[in-house]
Design a protein around this motif. Sequence first.
Motif, PDB file in Angstrom:
ATOM      1  N   UNK A  12       0.892  -1.184   0.021  1.00 34.81           N
ATOM      2  CA  UNK A  12      -0.136   0.013   0.031  1.00 34.81           C
ATOM      3  C   UNK A  12       0.660   1.160   0.154  1.00 34.81           C
ATOM      4  N   UNK A  13       2.021   1.208  -0.623  1.00 32.63           N
ATOM      5  CA  UNK A  13       3.116   2.262  -0.586  1.00 32.63           C
ATOM      6  C   UNK A  13       2.319   3.568  -1.168  1.00 32.63           C
ATOM      7  N   UNK A  14       1.296   3.400  -2.130  1.00 27.16           N
ATOM      8  CA  UNK A  14       0.693   4.352  -2.893  1.00 27.16           C
ATOM      9  C   UNK A  14       0.031   5.265  -2.122  1.00 27.16           C
ATOM     10  N   UNK A  15      -0.610   4.980  -0.914  1.00 26.32           N
ATOM     11  CA  UNK A  15      -1.325   5.815  -0.286  1.00 26.32           C
ATOM     12  C   UNK A  15      -0.383   6.897   0.343  1.00 26.32           C
ATOM     13  N   UNK A  16       1.177   6.541   0.447  1.00 26.44           N
ATOM     14  CA  UNK A  16       1.988   7.390   1.061  1.00 26.44           C
ATOM     15  C   UNK A  16       2.544   8.505   0.230  1.00 26.44           C
ATOM     16  N   UNK A 115       0.402  16.398  10.121  1.00 27.17           N
ATOM     17  CA  UNK A 115      -0.690  15.471  10.635  1.00 27.17           C
ATOM     18  C   UNK A 115      -2.056  15.725  10.030  1.00 27.17           C
ATOM     19  N   UNK A 116      -2.467  16.831   9.597  1.00 24.71           N
ATOM     20  CA  UNK A 116      -3.735  17.132   8.775  1.00 24.71           C
ATOM     21  C   UNK A 116      -3.741  16.016   7.554  1.00 24.71           C
ATOM     22  N   UNK A 117      -2.599  16.135   6.905  1.00 28.94           N
ATOM     23  CA  UNK A 117      -2.727  15.323   5.445  1.00 28.94           C
ATOM     24  C   UNK A 117      -2.637  14.005   5.956  1.00 28.94           C
ATOM     25  N   UNK A 118      -2.119  13.562   7.112  1.00 24.00           N
ATOM     26  CA  UNK A 118      -2.194  12.187   7.495  1.00 24.00           C
ATOM     27  C   UNK A 118      -3.684  11.789   7.841  1.00 24.00           C
ATOM     28  N   UNK A 119      -4.443  12.502   8.508  1.00 31.96           N
ATOM     29  CA  UNK A 119      -5.732  12.107   8.829  1.00 31.96           C
ATOM     30  C   UNK A 119      -6.574  12.332   7.508  1.00 31.96           C
ATOM     31  N   UNK A 122      -5.889   8.959   5.966  1.00 30.88           N
ATOM     32  CA  UNK A 122      -6.506   7.806   7.034  1.00 30.88           C
ATOM     33  C   UNK A 122      -8.104   7.666   6.772  1.00 30.88           C
ATOM     34  N   UNK A 123      -8.696   8.952   6.728  1.00 29.91           N
ATOM     35  CA  UNK A 123     -10.168   9.210   6.708  1.00 29.91           C
ATOM     36  C   UNK A 123     -10.580   8.662   5.281  1.00 29.91           C
ATOM     37  N   UNK A 124      -9.907   8.753   4.226  1.00 33.05           N
ATOM     38  CA  UNK A 124     -10.300   8.461   2.975  1.00 33.05           C
ATOM     39  C   UNK A 124      -9.807   6.982   2.487  1.00 33.05           C
ATOM     40  N   UNK A 125      -8.829   6.718   3.006  1.00 31.57           N
ATOM     41  CA  UNK A 125      -8.274   5.352   2.732  1.00 31.57           C
ATOM     42  C   UNK A 125      -8.292   4.242   3.811  1.00 31.57           C
ATOM     43  N   UNK A 126      -8.047   4.820   5.016  1.00 32.30           N
ATOM     44  CA  UNK A 126      -7.811   3.733   6.090  1.00 32.30           C
ATOM     45  C   UNK A 126      -8.650   2.640   6.405  1.00 32.30           C
ATOM     46  N   UNK A 127      -9.737   2.909   6.042  1.00 29.30           N
ATOM     47  CA  UNK A 127     -10.972   2.016   6.367  1.00 29.30           C
ATOM     48  C   UNK A 127     -10.923   0.827   5.111  1.00 29.30           C
TER      49      UNK A 127
END
Length: 141
Positions: A12-16, A115-119, A122-127
Motif C-alpha cells: 500500500x505504498x501508493x497511499x503515502x 498531521x492534517x494530511x495524514x488524517x 486515513x479518513x479517505x483510505x484507512x478503512x
Amino acid sequence: MTSPKRPVPSDVSWVLEPLLDLPGVVHALVLSSDGMVQGASPDLGREAGEGAAAMMSALQGAARSLAISFSGDNGTQLRQVVVDTDSGFVLATPAGTNTVMAVYASRDVDMGVVAHHMQIQVATLGRKVMNSPARDTGTPT
C-alpha cells in the motif's frame, strides 16, 4: 505438519505519495500493529523500514499502555504519537484496523500540515485499504 498460510498483504505504498510530496517529509511507512511493513517510501531501505516498523509497533503499544495508565480508562484510544529529535520528527497515527501510518520529517516541516494530511489519508483510505487482519496466535477458537 504445515501451518496455515496467512495471505500476504498487498503493498500500500501508493497511499503515502501525497505525504511524501509535502515539504520536509523525508520518509513514510504503513505498518501492521505487530510491526510488519505494508508500504514504505521508495528511498527507505528494506532494513531501515523493517527496523522502523518493529520499533514503531513497540512504541505504539507502549504509548497506548501509558495513556491507559494515566487516564485510568481501558477504552482510551491512541490518536497520535510524536517523537521530537534534534534532526526531525516522527509522527504516527492509527490508520485502520491493526495498522499504523508513520512519517519522518525534517525540523523545518510544518507538523500541523503533515498531521492534517495524514488524517486525510486515513479518513479517505484507512478503512478501505489500510487494514491488517489480526495474526493467528495458534490458539484454537
